[in-house]
Design a protein around this motif. Structure first.
Motif, short mmCIF file in Angstrom:
data_model
loop_
_atom_site.label_atom_id
_atom_site.label_comp_id
_atom_site.label_asym_id
_atom_site.label_seq_id
_atom_site.Cartn_x
_atom_site.Cartn_y
_atom_site.Cartn_z
N HIS A 130 31.38 -80.69 34.45
CA HIS A 130 30.70 -81.70 35.13
C HIS A 130 30.79 -82.81 34.36
O HIS A 130 30.82 -83.90 34.59
CB HIS A 130 29.10 -81.02 35.06
CG HIS A 130 28.08 -82.09 35.48
ND1 HIS A 130 28.16 -82.39 36.92
CD2 HIS A 130 27.20 -82.73 34.79
CE1 HIS A 130 27.21 -83.25 37.09
NE2 HIS A 130 26.51 -83.56 35.93
N GLN A 131 31.07 -82.64 32.92
CA GLN A 131 31.17 -83.83 32.12
C GLN A 131 32.52 -84.69 32.37
O GLN A 131 32.62 -85.81 32.60
CB GLN A 131 31.73 -83.31 30.72
CG GLN A 131 30.48 -82.66 30.13
CD GLN A 131 29.21 -83.63 29.81
OE1 GLN A 131 29.46 -84.84 29.49
NE2 GLN A 131 27.99 -83.36 29.97
N GLU A 132 33.66 -83.97 33.03
CA GLU A 132 34.74 -84.59 33.65
C GLU A 132 34.34 -85.35 34.91
O GLU A 132 34.97 -86.58 35.03
CB GLU A 132 35.94 -83.47 33.69
CG GLU A 132 36.60 -82.93 32.58
CD GLU A 132 37.67 -82.21 32.88
OE1 GLU A 132 38.42 -82.31 34.05
OE2 GLU A 132 38.13 -81.45 32.10
N ILE A 166 31.38 -86.60 35.60
CA ILE A 166 30.76 -87.95 35.32
C ILE A 166 31.90 -89.01 34.79
O ILE A 166 31.47 -90.31 35.19
CB ILE A 166 29.98 -87.73 34.12
CG1 ILE A 166 28.85 -86.73 34.45
CG2 ILE A 166 29.19 -88.92 33.60
CD1 ILE A 166 27.89 -86.28 33.16
N GLN A 167 32.94 -88.62 34.14
CA GLN A 167 33.93 -89.64 33.95
C GLN A 167 34.63 -90.45 35.14
O GLN A 167 35.22 -91.39 35.18
CB GLN A 167 34.90 -89.18 32.91
CG GLN A 167 34.01 -88.83 31.52
CD GLN A 167 35.08 -88.17 30.52
OE1 GLN A 167 36.17 -87.89 30.94
NE2 GLN A 167 34.43 -87.86 29.41
N HIS A 168 34.58 -89.34 36.15
CA HIS A 168 35.64 -90.05 37.34
C HIS A 168 34.69 -90.25 38.62
O HIS A 168 35.28 -90.62 39.47
CB HIS A 168 36.39 -88.50 37.65
CG HIS A 168 37.43 -88.54 36.56
ND1 HIS A 168 37.31 -87.85 35.45
CD2 HIS A 168 38.81 -88.89 36.56
CE1 HIS A 168 38.48 -87.50 34.96
NE2 HIS A 168 39.32 -88.32 35.51
N THR A 218 32.04 -92.77 40.77
CA THR A 218 31.87 -94.23 41.09
C THR A 218 30.75 -94.35 42.10
O THR A 218 31.14 -93.74 43.17
CB THR A 218 32.84 -95.10 41.14
OG1 THR A 218 33.89 -94.69 40.22
CG2 THR A 218 32.39 -96.41 41.21
N ASP A 225 37.14 -90.28 41.75
CA ASP A 225 38.87 -90.56 41.38
C ASP A 225 39.55 -89.07 40.70
O ASP A 225 39.05 -88.67 39.48
CB ASP A 225 38.77 -91.59 40.25
CG ASP A 225 40.19 -92.13 40.10
OD1 ASP A 225 41.09 -91.52 40.77
OD2 ASP A 225 40.61 -92.83 39.07
N ILE A 270 39.30 -81.55 38.68
CA ILE A 270 38.12 -81.74 37.51
C ILE A 270 37.59 -80.39 37.58
O ILE A 270 37.21 -79.85 38.72
CB ILE A 270 37.35 -82.82 38.39
CG1 ILE A 270 37.79 -84.27 38.10
CG2 ILE A 270 35.87 -82.76 37.20
CD1 ILE A 270 37.16 -85.20 38.91
#
Length: 496
Positions: A59-61, A63-65, A67, A50, A56
């Protein structure tokens, strides 16, 4: 008497040897599960990203986006090994084979020096320990390290295990025990596919695949040292003790088992890996065999590790790539024992046929039937290279004398593992051209097959125990006379 005469007396493949070899052969199921573990625990499921309002950047961002749209539990979903981190899955597979490479180099000469049994048991114990380390790894870094260490032990014990299955029995059974070992490895791949189908969480799968190692370790503790190794090291009395124990367990009443004593020159001789380079006979054998092993490994593991990427169920594909090997082994047993084919011609033929199958894969259009498709031709290539891989194990053990057999197998296995290290990355060559992976497999098979024809035939020839026997003209005369007698017997049987 010499060793072969002693085996005739105590039983070349008696009930006791059958039980010992059965345990060593079944260990291949455990080793296959460890070798193929990354194929299923490293599965990359379908996922969506997403993007949201902006791009983005880390890598941390990501992970949050992200699915995952497929119900899969693997190291990819746990540690989000996608996009820039996707290479870590192939890296874990390559680290395993890098460990196998080092294990071959270290364990081979070590078992030639201090004995087969202590090296084998030590390696098996630590492989089980590091296998549980894989299942309990708290991070990718620990997981990758554990795969390296499991590979280190796997490579070492695999080599020694194979040699033990040969050295417990008479030479006439070497081809059969070698074939059974490789056949069981193929069955192990299929078992792992079934195990993965029923056990989906990757940590549970890693634990289930590793746990049989505990049972095998307990069963192997009672196995004796190799009498061939004891004899080659000048420990004749201990070799006689082991042979008498085998005779007792085989219900053979042996009273006059006395081996020919090894002279001081033989007993004092301490062969090393350097003899593979300095010895004029072994030097060129080793060079050719190293390339043959490398090519076998590259094609074998390149096709097998790509099983989960093929269309259809990944678990069925993994099982199929294991089961497709099984028809190769009866063919091996048939051809390598025929005087008109033997080890050399049969190995070279299977390698060339594997190369041809991979070449034909590039010529088949995508929209074809299931019978003649790229997948079926790839499976045919896997069958052919499996047959060649089986023969090269048996053939190599016959080309090296007992005193340096493990070292020779270790060096050849080292080059084999270089092919294994490169194999996970060959499919990525599709970025250059869709046919590049199979071009590499094709050329590797054809060149290895042609080079294999430069090696000598070993069918119906006595196995050398020492380096002196390998270079001794008298040994050559024995070989020639035995082959001549064998040919005469064949002619007589044909006339009858």
């Amino acid at each position: 008497m010499d060793l072969e005469e002693a085996y005739q007396l105590v039983g070349e493949f008696g009930p006791y040897q059958k039980r010992a070899v059965a345990v060593l052969v079944l260990i291949q199921v455990y080793m296959a599960c460890q070798s193929m573990l990354i194929v299923l625990v490293g599965v990359v499921p379908a996922y969506q990203i997403d993007q949201g309002q902006g791009s983005i950047t880390s890598h941390q961002e990501l992970i949050q986006h992200v699915t995952f749209t497929e119900d899969v539990n693997s190291i990819v979903t746990e540690w989000f090994l996608i996009k820039q981190q996707a290479y870590k899955v192939s890296l874990a597979g390559s680290l395993f084979f890098a460990g196998v490479l080092v294990g071959n180099v270290v364990f081979g000469p070590l078992s030639d020096k201090i004995g087969r049994k202590p090296v084998f048991l030590t390696g098996l114990f630590f492989e089980v320990v590091f296998g549980y380390m894989t299942a309990l790894a708290p991070s990718y870094e620990v997981f990758a390290l554990s795969r390296l260490l499991v590979g280190l032990m796997n490579g070492g014990i695999g080599l020694v295990c194979f040699v033990l299955t040969q050295e417990y029995v008479g030479k006439s059974y070497w081809a059969m025990t070698g074939t059974l070992t490789n056949m069981t490895f193929a069955v192990g791949i299929a078992v792992f596919g079934a195990l993965g189908y029923y056990i989906r969480p990757w940590r549970d799968l890693a634990t289930a695949a590793n746990s049989p190692g505990v049972l095998f370790f307990l069963l192997c503790v009672t196995l004796p040292e190799s009498p061939r190794w004891l004899y080659s090291r000048g420990q004749t009395e201990r070799a006689e003790e082991v042979l008498r124990y085998m005779a007792l367990r085989n219900s053979k009443h042996v009273t006059n088992l006395t081996l020919r004593r090894v002279g001081p020159a033989k007993a004092g001789n301490d062969p090393s890996v350097l003899h593979l380079v300095t010895h004029p006979v072994l030097r060129w054998r080793t060079v050719v065999l190293m390339y043959v092993w490398y090519a076998c490994s590259l094609v074998y593991y390149g096709l097998t590790l790509g099983a989960s990427d093929a269309s259809g169920s990944r678990y069925v594909n993994v099982a199929m790539y294991g089961l497709v090997e099984l028809p190769a082994y009866p063919l091996c047993i048939y051809f390598i024992n025929k005087h008109w084919a033997g080890r050399r011609k049969t190995m070279a033929s299977f390698l060339c046929l594997a190369g041809v199958a991979c070449f034909c894969t590039m010529l088949v259009p995508e929209n074809t039937g299931a019978l003649l498709s790229a997948t079926s031709l790839a499976l045919l290539g896997k069958l052919m290279v499996s047959a060649a891989f089986n023969i090269v194990y048996v053939y190599t053990s016959e080309l090296y004398p007992t005193v340096i057999r493990n070292a020779g197998l270790g060096v050849c296995s080292m080059s084999c593992r270089i092919g294994g290290i490169l194999a996970p990355f060959v499919p990525s060559m599709r970025a250059l051209h869709s046919s590049m992976p199979f071009t590499v497999f094709c050329l590797s098979g054809l060149t290895a097959g042609c080079l294999g024809l430069l090696l000598p035939e070993t069918l119906n020839r006595p196995a050398a125990e020492t380096l002196e026997e390998l270079s001794n003209p008298a040994y050559s005369r024995i070989v020639e006379s035995k082959v001549h007698l064998y040919q005469e017997d064949q002619l007589k049987s044909n006339h009858n």
